[in-house]
Design a protein around this motif. Sequence first.
Motif, PDB file in Angstrom:
ATOM      1  N   GLY A  21      33.147  50.052  53.930  1.00 32.47           N
ATOM      2  CA  GLY A  21      34.139  48.997  54.109  1.00 32.47           C
ATOM      3  C   GLY A  21      33.642  47.662  53.597  1.00 32.47           C
ATOM      4  N   ALA A  22      32.368  47.354  53.865  1.00 29.87           N
ATOM      5  CA  ALA A  22      31.796  46.091  53.389  1.00 29.87           C
ATOM      6  C   ALA A  22      31.748  46.058  51.863  1.00 29.87           C
ATOM      7  N   ALA A  23      31.407  47.208  51.246  1.00 31.25           N
ATOM      8  CA  ALA A  23      31.366  47.263  49.785  1.00 31.25           C
ATOM      9  C   ALA A  23      32.751  47.040  49.186  1.00 31.25           C
ATOM     10  N   ALA A  24      33.787  47.624  49.820  1.00 31.42           N
ATOM     11  CA  ALA A  24      35.146  47.428  49.314  1.00 31.42           C
ATOM     12  C   ALA A  24      35.584  45.978  49.433  1.00 31.42           C
ATOM     13  N   VAL A  25      35.287  45.337  50.584  1.00 36.39           N
ATOM     14  CA  VAL A  25      35.655  43.924  50.778  1.00 36.39           C
ATOM     15  C   VAL A  25      34.883  43.032  49.814  1.00 36.39           C
ATOM     16  N   ALA A  26      33.576  43.315  49.653  1.00 35.46           N
ATOM     17  CA  ALA A  26      32.764  42.510  48.739  1.00 35.46           C
ATOM     18  C   ALA A  26      33.274  42.623  47.304  1.00 35.46           C
ATOM     19  N   TYR A  27      33.672  43.819  46.914  1.00 33.25           N
ATOM     20  CA  TYR A  27      34.204  43.993  45.560  1.00 33.25           C
ATOM     21  C   TYR A  27      35.504  43.221  45.396  1.00 33.25           C
ATOM     22  N   LYS A  28      36.360  43.278  46.398  1.00 28.93           N
ATOM     23  CA  LYS A  28      37.669  42.643  46.274  1.00 28.93           C
ATOM     24  C   LYS A  28      37.562  41.125  46.154  1.00 28.93           C
ATOM     25  N   PHE A  29      36.683  40.540  46.961  1.00 28.69           N
ATOM     26  CA  PHE A  29      36.632  39.077  46.994  1.00 28.69           C
ATOM     27  C   PHE A  29      35.445  38.487  46.231  1.00 28.69           C
ATOM     28  N   GLY A  30      34.451  39.312  45.858  1.00 29.58           N
ATOM     29  CA  GLY A  30      33.279  38.768  45.201  1.00 29.58           C
ATOM     30  C   GLY A  30      33.115  39.145  43.748  1.00 29.58           C
ATOM     31  N   CYS A  31      33.835  40.176  43.320  1.00 25.05           N
ATOM     32  CA  CYS A  31      33.702  40.631  41.933  1.00 25.05           C
ATOM     33  C   CYS A  31      34.771  39.964  41.064  1.00 25.05           C
ATOM     34  N   LEU A  39      45.392  45.530  33.033  1.00 20.09           N
ATOM     35  CA  LEU A  39      45.517  46.944  33.362  1.00 20.09           C
ATOM     36  C   LEU A  39      44.160  47.582  33.634  1.00 20.09           C
ATOM     37  N   GLY A  40      43.168  47.242  32.799  1.00 19.67           N
ATOM     38  CA  GLY A  40      41.839  47.807  32.999  1.00 19.67           C
ATOM     39  C   GLY A  40      41.251  47.415  34.337  1.00 19.67           C
ATOM     40  N   ALA A  41      41.434  46.131  34.728  1.00 19.61           N
ATOM     41  CA  ALA A  41      40.904  45.659  36.010  1.00 19.61           C
ATOM     42  C   ALA A  41      41.588  46.380  37.174  1.00 19.61           C
ATOM     43  N   ARG A  42      42.887  46.578  37.043  1.00 15.88           N
ATOM     44  CA  ARG A  42      43.606  47.251  38.123  1.00 15.88           C
ATOM     45  C   ARG A  42      43.158  48.718  38.257  1.00 15.88           C
ATOM     46  N   ILE A  43      42.908  49.377  37.122  1.00 16.55           N
ATOM     47  CA  ILE A  43      42.444  50.764  37.182  1.00 16.55           C
ATOM     48  C   ILE A  43      41.081  50.849  37.869  1.00 16.55           C
ATOM     49  N   VAL A  44      40.180  49.929  37.508  1.00 20.25           N
ATOM     50  CA  VAL A  44      38.854  49.925  38.134  1.00 20.25           C
ATOM     51  C   VAL A  44      38.970  49.659  39.626  1.00 20.25           C
ATOM     52  N   THR A  45      39.803  48.706  40.024  1.00 21.21           N
ATOM     53  CA  THR A  45      39.974  48.388  41.447  1.00 21.21           C
ATOM     54  C   THR A  45      40.538  49.584  42.212  1.00 21.21           C
ATOM     55  N   SER A  46      41.530  50.231  41.617  1.00 21.15           N
ATOM     56  CA  SER A  46      42.113  51.417  42.265  1.00 21.15           C
ATOM     57  C   SER A  46      41.076  52.519  42.422  1.00 21.15           C
ATOM     58  N   ALA A  47      40.251  52.696  41.371  1.00 22.10           N
ATOM     59  CA  ALA A  47      39.218  53.736  41.445  1.00 22.10           C
ATOM     60  C   ALA A  47      38.210  53.438  42.538  1.00 22.10           C
ATOM     61  N   VAL A  48      37.847  52.145  42.684  1.00 26.74           N
ATOM     62  CA  VAL A  48      36.883  51.768  43.725  1.00 26.74           C
ATOM     63  C   VAL A  48      37.447  52.067  45.110  1.00 26.74           C
ATOM     64  N   PHE A  49      38.690  51.634  45.356  1.00 26.34           N
ATOM     65  CA  PHE A  49      39.263  51.857  46.680  1.00 26.34           C
ATOM     66  C   PHE A  49      39.566  53.337  46.927  1.00 26.34           C
ATOM     67  N   PHE A  50      39.882  54.077  45.871  1.00 29.24           N
ATOM     68  CA  PHE A  50      40.088  55.519  46.032  1.00 29.24           C
ATOM     69  C   PHE A  50      38.785  56.205  46.443  1.00 29.24           C
ATOM     70  N   ALA A  51      37.686  55.783  45.802  1.00 25.43           N
ATOM     71  CA  ALA A  51      36.382  56.362  46.140  1.00 25.43           C
ATOM     72  C   ALA A  51      36.000  56.041  47.580  1.00 25.43           C
ATOM     73  N   VAL A  52      36.262  54.791  47.996  1.00 22.71           N
ATOM     74  CA  VAL A  52      35.946  54.396  49.373  1.00 22.71           C
ATOM     75  C   VAL A  52      36.793  55.196  50.355  1.00 22.71           C
ATOM     76  N   GLY A  53      38.096  55.315  50.078  1.00 22.93           N
ATOM     77  CA  GLY A  53      38.965  56.078  50.972  1.00 22.93           C
ATOM     78  C   GLY A  53      38.580  57.540  51.053  1.00 22.93           C
ATOM     79  N   THR A  54      38.236  58.126  49.898  1.00 23.88           N
ATOM     80  CA  THR A  54      37.824  59.530  49.895  1.00 23.88           C
ATOM     81  C   THR A  54      36.547  59.733  50.698  1.00 23.88           C
ATOM     82  N   GLY A  55      35.619  58.811  50.544  1.00 21.52           N
ATOM     83  CA  GLY A  55      34.379  58.913  51.313  1.00 21.52           C
ATOM     84  C   GLY A  55      34.625  58.830  52.808  1.00 21.52           C
TER      85      GLY A  55
END
Length: 363
Positions: A21-31, A39-55
């Motif tokens: 959860g901390a990694a997802a929040v840090a990515y959202k507000f710090g990256c 479009l590329g940024a949105r795909i990367v963001t979706s992939a990050v949150f998908f990976a976090v949710g799957t984990g």
Amino acid sequence: MIRIKARAPTARGAVLPTVWGAAAVAYKFGCPLAQQNGLGARIVTSAVFFAVGTGLIFHVRRALLRELRQVRRVARAAQSVVLRPLPPRLDGLNIAAAQLSADRGACVGGDLYEAIATEHGVRVVMGDVRGHGLAALGTVAAVLGSFREAAHDEPELGGVLGRLDRALARHLRERARAEHPANGGQDPDHPVAEEFVTVLLLEIDRDGRLRALNCGHPWPYLLSGTRVEALTRVDPLPPLGPFPLPADLEAESCGHLVPGESLVLFTDGVEDARDSRGRFFSLPGTLSDVVRDHPVSPQTVLRTVFRALLQHTSGKPTDDIALLVLRNDRTWGEPSCPGVRHPRSRPGQATAFRGGAGGLAGT
């Protein structure tokens, strides 16, 4: 009653979700990439949150599976205490027994059995509690606990059955008070008042003499050579619970179990099992196929019947199933039966009870 207490999440178990959860929040507000609208940024963001949710989902699933394994271990331990495994041999009898719960994933059910060697002979009980699964486990424990004491204490089977009836009545009264503490007695309209147990009691003497008391339970089948016969055609008594027992209980004489013969005890879930077309399972027919070529051990009978049952029901029985097979492996020549070759052929014995049953062998 068996209680399984849910454990509170430990600090170790909460570390991984917190890190994700901390990694997802840090990515959202710090990256910086997460702040872009491309479009590329949105795909990367979706992939990050998908990976976090799957984990997180896999983490929760792993915790639930661990809890399920613990529950099953407790259920198996409860079964081994309440419905303990029978010894393979008991006073010259070869025994095999097994139970299958209708509740998917459950290790216990509403069927009960026990065999005990006593000074009065080997005493066997087979019963079926109304309902199935964990809800019937308390009644199973009450009846089996009473039988294990009464089998040694009571010289007659009628006394054993009376003890079981009183133990069941006490259990149902205590259960009614626990579920409705404000109710001083058992309410006739309460579901507990409708509980009943079918019980079959057998006593096998050293000379193989059979005595039985039956309260609403199916009679066992006798395997003699290649024949399959019903043990007796006598009408059983009503099940324990709804009706009082007769004042004078006398065990039914069912002849002898001679060396080499077997008895197959079962609950009604066996013969009531249906296939996808609604056809009932034929236990006599299956037993006839088992003993057609040569005598078989109780273990082989048990495996064959269970395999045929599961195949008949496509692995989904609708009721609890229990089977107990015992074979007389004693030898002739004991002082208790001198000069007797086949006790069942004597006038006035089991022939009167088993008349006409031989037709079952061809079903």
